[in-house]
Design an enzyme around this catalytic site. Structure first.
Site, PDB file in Angstrom:
ATOM      1  CB  SER A   9      -1.003  -0.148   1.196  1.00 36.07           C
ATOM      2  OG  SER A   9      -1.282   1.212   1.652  1.00 36.07           O
ATOM      3  CG  HIS A  68      -9.058   0.214  -0.915  1.00 38.71           C
ATOM      4  ND1 HIS A  68      -8.380  -0.195   0.519  1.00 38.71           N
ATOM      5  CD2 HIS A  68     -10.497   0.396  -0.562  1.00 38.71           C
ATOM      6  CE1 HIS A  68      -9.256  -0.309   1.364  1.00 38.71           C
ATOM      7  NE2 HIS A  68     -10.632  -0.120   0.653  1.00 38.71           N
ATOM      8  CG  MET A  70     -11.466   3.210   1.846  1.00 34.24           C
ATOM      9  SD  MET A  70      -9.773   3.393   2.626  1.00 34.24           S
ATOM     10  CE  MET A  70      -8.519   3.304   1.318  1.00 34.24           C
TER      11      MET A  70
HETATM   12  C1  DX5 Z   1      -6.319   1.355   5.222  1.00 36.22           C
HETATM   13  C2  DX5 Z   1      -5.778   1.135   3.903  1.00 36.22           C
HETATM   14  C3  DX5 Z   1      -4.806   0.176   4.043  1.00 36.22           C
HETATM   15  C4  DX5 Z   1      -3.516   0.503   4.702  1.00 36.22           C
HETATM   16  C5  DX5 Z   1      -2.826  -0.527   4.947  1.00 36.22           C
HETATM   17  O1  DX5 Z   1      -7.542   2.094   5.205  1.00 36.22           O
HETATM   18  O2  DX5 Z   1      -6.824   0.699   3.294  1.00 36.22           O
HETATM   19  O3  DX5 Z   1      -4.329  -0.230   2.422  1.00 36.22           O
HETATM   20  O4  DX5 Z   1      -2.814   1.511   3.932  1.00 36.22           O
HETATM   21  O5  DX5 Z   1      -1.922  -0.255   5.775  1.00 36.22           O
HETATM   22  P1  DX5 Z   1      -1.094  -1.145   7.022  1.00 36.22           P
HETATM   23  O6  DX5 Z   1      -0.460  -2.344   6.162  1.00 36.22           O
HETATM   24  O7  DX5 Z   1       0.045  -0.291   7.511  1.00 36.22           O
HETATM   25  O8  DX5 Z   1      -1.975  -1.718   8.032  1.00 36.22           O
HETATM   26 ZN    ZN Z   2      -6.506  -0.302   1.010  1.00 36.80          ZN
END
Ligand code: DX5
Ligand code: ZN
Length: 224
Positions: A9, A68, A70
């Site tokens: 990510s 992704h 959101m």
């Molecule tokens: C959270 C994101 C994730 C996040 C994961 O809302 O969708 O993709 O960046 O980060 P880590 O791996 O640090 O939990």
């Molecule tokens: Zn994500």
């Protein structure tokens, strides 16, 4: 497509050097670029949009970009991400008024489609639209921020989603997002996930190749 996909990510990357960071992580053995889009409305944080996706493509990134979303509403932004070079576009069903229509729109735009389930969101939605889904993304944190702890009860949900996908006989990836680390990736794979988002666990380390290598070694040891 490898059996197990690692999708760093970029939320935890150094945004001032984003192109180099993506090159480095792909060069270090990652498969997908996980691209977190937050709108300060559906989730309480604000990140990046289609311009940044397009900039990565222009920079020369050829790896699949796993967008992704959101955001709420969803549909308005889908064609923009398709034009910007997104490979997968996933969204949260609660954020779309017409989930079936949004899935169709993503595919019509030439992208692979997916639904994202928050920790407490039931998988029920999936049963009705499974023929329109290429990816199921299970959140193992509440969305909005990197660096949170993995929520353990989601492991049961991974197993449930794996059963639904296998019973469908369809080619659908099962992705997990949030708190994935070297020390839990094997358990998550054993529960049934095949695609692993990791932000802080990769970008928070100095040697991306070493970290991804250790994740792959854990995955190779997983029994299913
Ligand atoms: C959270 C994101 C994730 C996040 C994961 O809302 O969708 O993709 O960046 O980060 P880590 O791996 O640090 O939990
Ligand atoms: Zn994500």
């Amino acid at each position: 497509m490898p059996e197990y996909v690692i999708a760093p990510s970029i939320l935890s990357a150094n945004f001032a050097r984003l192109g180099e960071e993506v090159d480095a992580v792909i060069g270090a053995g990652a498969d997908f670029v996980h691209f977190d889009v937050m709108d300060n409305h559906y989730v309480p944080n604000l990140t990046i949009g289609p311009l940044v996706c397009e900039a990565l493509r222009r920079h020369g990134v050829t790896a699949p970009i796993d967008v992704h979303l959101m955001v709420r509403p969803v549909d308005r932004i889908v064609p923009d991400f398709a034009a910007a070079g997104a490979s997968y576009i996933t969204f949260h069903p609660e954020a779309s008024d017409h989930v079936d229509r949004t899935l169709q729109l993503i595919r019509e735009q030439g992208c692979k489609s997916g639904l994202v389930f928050n920790p407490a969101t039931p998988l029920t939605w999936l049963r009705h639209v499974i023929d329109k889904v290429d990816m199921v993304l299970l959140m193992s944190v509440n969305p909005g921020f990197g660096g949170q702890g993995f929520i353990d009860y989601v492991l049961d949900k991974v197993a449930e989603a794996r059963e639904i996908i296998d019973a469908s006989g369809r080619d659908i990836r099962l992705e997990i997002d949030g708190g994935v680390k070297i020390d839990n990736i094997r358990r998550i794979a054993e529960a049934g996930a095949d695609t692993f988002v990791a932000g802080s666990a990769i970008f928070g380390t100095a040697d991306y190749a070493a970290t991804i290598g250790r994740m792959r070694a854990e995955l190779a040891a997983a029994s299913r």
